[in-house]
Design a protein around this motif. Structure first.
Motif, PDB file in Angstrom:
ATOM      1  N   PHE B  65      87.990 -36.333  42.195  1.00  0.00           N
ATOM      2  CA  PHE B  65      86.561 -36.562  42.044  1.00  0.00           C
ATOM      3  C   PHE B  65      85.795 -35.916  43.194  1.00  0.00           C
ATOM      4  O   PHE B  65      86.268 -35.880  44.338  1.00  0.00           O
ATOM      5  N   SER B  66      84.605 -35.454  42.906  1.00  0.00           N
ATOM      6  CA  SER B  66      83.704 -34.992  43.957  1.00  0.00           C
ATOM      7  C   SER B  66      82.266 -35.204  43.493  1.00  0.00           C
ATOM      8  O   SER B  66      82.005 -35.293  42.294  1.00  0.00           O
ATOM      9  N   VAL B  67      81.371 -35.311  44.446  1.00  0.00           N
ATOM     10  CA  VAL B  67      79.953 -35.454  44.140  1.00  0.00           C
ATOM     11  C   VAL B  67      79.185 -34.417  44.928  1.00  0.00           C
ATOM     12  O   VAL B  67      79.612 -33.953  45.985  1.00  0.00           O
ATOM     13  N   GLU B  68      78.022 -34.102  44.371  1.00  0.00           N
ATOM     14  CA  GLU B  68      77.206 -33.075  45.005  1.00  0.00           C
ATOM     15  C   GLU B  68      75.753 -33.310  44.636  1.00  0.00           C
ATOM     16  O   GLU B  68      75.445 -33.808  43.557  1.00  0.00           O
ATOM     17  N   ARG B  69      74.896 -32.969  45.568  1.00  0.00           N
ATOM     18  CA  ARG B  69      73.469 -32.939  45.271  1.00  0.00           C
ATOM     19  C   ARG B  69      73.039 -31.481  45.458  1.00  0.00           C
ATOM     20  O   ARG B  69      72.632 -31.079  46.540  1.00  0.00           O
ATOM     21  N   ASP B  71      70.600 -29.674  44.477  1.00  0.00           N
ATOM     22  CA  ASP B  71      69.206 -29.343  44.734  1.00  0.00           C
ATOM     23  C   ASP B  71      68.463 -30.644  44.985  1.00  0.00           C
ATOM     24  O   ASP B  71      69.084 -31.690  45.135  1.00  0.00           O
ATOM     25  N   GLY B  72      67.161 -30.586  45.002  1.00  0.00           N
ATOM     26  CA  GLY B  72      66.398 -31.775  45.345  1.00  0.00           C
ATOM     27  C   GLY B  72      66.303 -32.817  44.278  1.00  0.00           C
ATOM     28  O   GLY B  72      65.775 -33.907  44.530  1.00  0.00           O
ATOM     29  N   SER B  73      66.840 -32.540  43.074  1.00  0.00           N
ATOM     30  CA  SER B  73      66.671 -33.510  42.009  1.00  0.00           C
ATOM     31  C   SER B  73      67.973 -33.934  41.356  1.00  0.00           C
ATOM     32  O   SER B  73      68.075 -35.056  40.883  1.00  0.00           O
ATOM     33  N   ASN B  74      68.975 -33.083  41.321  1.00  0.00           N
ATOM     34  CA  ASN B  74      70.195 -33.416  40.592  1.00  0.00           C
ATOM     35  C   ASN B  74      71.257 -34.027  41.488  1.00  0.00           C
ATOM     36  O   ASN B  74      71.322 -33.761  42.690  1.00  0.00           O
ATOM     37  N   PHE B  75      72.094 -34.850  40.865  1.00  0.00           N
ATOM     38  CA  PHE B  75      73.220 -35.471  41.546  1.00  0.00           C
ATOM     39  C   PHE B  75      74.381 -35.417  40.565  1.00  0.00           C
ATOM     40  O   PHE B  75      74.259 -35.913  39.444  1.00  0.00           O
ATOM     41  N   THR B  76      75.462 -34.757  40.943  1.00  0.00           N
ATOM     42  CA  THR B  76      76.537 -34.522  39.984  1.00  0.00           C
ATOM     43  C   THR B  76      77.837 -35.186  40.397  1.00  0.00           C
ATOM     44  O   THR B  76      78.114 -35.370  41.581  1.00  0.00           O
ATOM     45  N   LEU B  77      78.617 -35.523  39.378  1.00  0.00           N
ATOM     46  CA  LEU B  77      79.978 -36.036  39.559  1.00  0.00           C
ATOM     47  C   LEU B  77      80.910 -35.060  38.861  1.00  0.00           C
ATOM     48  O   LEU B  77      80.745 -34.784  37.678  1.00  0.00           O
ATOM     49  N   LYS B  78      81.871 -34.535  39.598  1.00  0.00           N
ATOM     50  CA  LYS B  78      82.844 -33.613  39.028  1.00  0.00           C
ATOM     51  C   LYS B  78      84.210 -34.273  39.022  1.00  0.00           C
ATOM     52  O   LYS B  78      84.636 -34.875  40.018  1.00  0.00           O
ATOM     53  N   ILE B  79      84.883 -34.137  37.881  1.00  0.00           N
ATOM     54  CA  ILE B  79      86.284 -34.549  37.789  1.00  0.00           C
ATOM     55  C   ILE B  79      87.078 -33.271  37.551  1.00  0.00           C
ATOM     56  O   ILE B  79      86.876 -32.594  36.530  1.00  0.00           O
ATOM     57  N   ARG B  80      87.952 -32.916  38.473  1.00  0.00           N
ATOM     58  CA  ARG B  80      88.590 -31.597  38.447  1.00  0.00           C
ATOM     59  C   ARG B  80      89.604 -31.452  37.329  1.00  0.00           C
ATOM     60  O   ARG B  80      89.636 -30.466  36.635  1.00  0.00           O
ATOM     61  N   SER B  81      90.442 -32.428  37.154  1.00  0.00           N
ATOM     62  CA  SER B  81      91.503 -32.340  36.152  1.00  0.00           C
ATOM     63  C   SER B  81      91.579 -33.699  35.463  1.00  0.00           C
ATOM     64  O   SER B  81      92.222 -34.632  35.964  1.00  0.00           O
TER      65      SER B  81
END
Lengths: 114, 114
Positions: B65-69, B71-81
């Protein structure tokens, strides 16, 4: 870590009756206790919350009580209506750290019958 | 009234594939969270995020799992596999402040891993 227990898991009441849902928590550092209502397939919606420096809070037909000594808190819904039917979750947060997480109970499915 | 939004509403993926779940928190909120809810179970905390870094993460939030912002509005959750057991509803939440953080939830993304 925090553990939140919630009872009952299901609750059926007749329209107009009262409903009570109870939760206990384990971490004495917890100081914020929100209640969420979740309708089928929808997002959890905050309906009421209470802070540890308050023993009771009321908002129209909904009230929440907190007993810090016993580490339990309860949701009271009076004059229940069919639209109160949903799953209700209690939660606890210790508000320490930079961004405090919520620890949820297991939920109570409330069914209000006509 | 401002709300947290999430896309997509439903994501179907094959085991082992990467998925990115997207969230737009309420615009003046500073604290962001991901939770997940396996069907019929309670809401579980995954991760909290503040000031462009992770504040806290649960045992569920492993290296996949990883999270990222981005830009100034989006917040994402990534699941790699993705794994079969990642199938759940994923909720994003945001809060304006701590302590006593009233967290507002998005509508969720239902992730189905086949």
């Amino acid at each position: 870590g925090e553990n939140v227990e919630q009872h009952p898991s299901t609750l059926s009441v007749q329209e107009g009756d009262s409903a009570v849902i109870k939760c206990t928590y384990s971490d004495s550092a917890s100081n914020y206790f929100p209640w969420y209502k979740q309708e089928l397939g929808k997002r959890p919606q905050l309906i009421i919350d209470i802070r540890s420096n308050v023993g009771e809070k009321k908002d129209q037909r909904i009230a929440v009580t907190l007993n810090k000594t016993a580490k339990h808190f309860s949701l009271h819904i009076t004059e229940t209506q069919p639209e109160d039917s949903a799953v209700y979750f209690c939660a606890a947060s210790d508000n320490t750290g930079t961004a405090s997480k919520l620890t949820f109970g297991t939920g109570t499915r409330l069914q209000v019958t006509l | 009234e401002p709300e947290v939004t999430q896309t997509p509403s439903h994501q179907v993926t094959q085991m082992g594939q990467e998925v990115i779940l997207r969230c737009v928190p309420i615009s003046n909120h500073l604290y962001f969270y991901w939770y997940r809810q396996i069907l019929g179970q309670k809401v579980e905390f995954l991760v909290s995020f503040y000031n462009n870094e992770i504040s806290e993460k649960s045992e569920i939030f492993d290296d996949q799992f990883s999270v990222e912002r981005p830009d100034g509005s989006n917040f994402t959750l990534k699941i790699r596999s993705t794994k079969l057991e990642d199938s759940a509803m994923y909720f994003c939440a945001s809060s304006a402040r701590v302590p006593y953080n009233e967290q507002f939830f998005g509508p969720g993304t239902r992730l189905t891993v086949l």
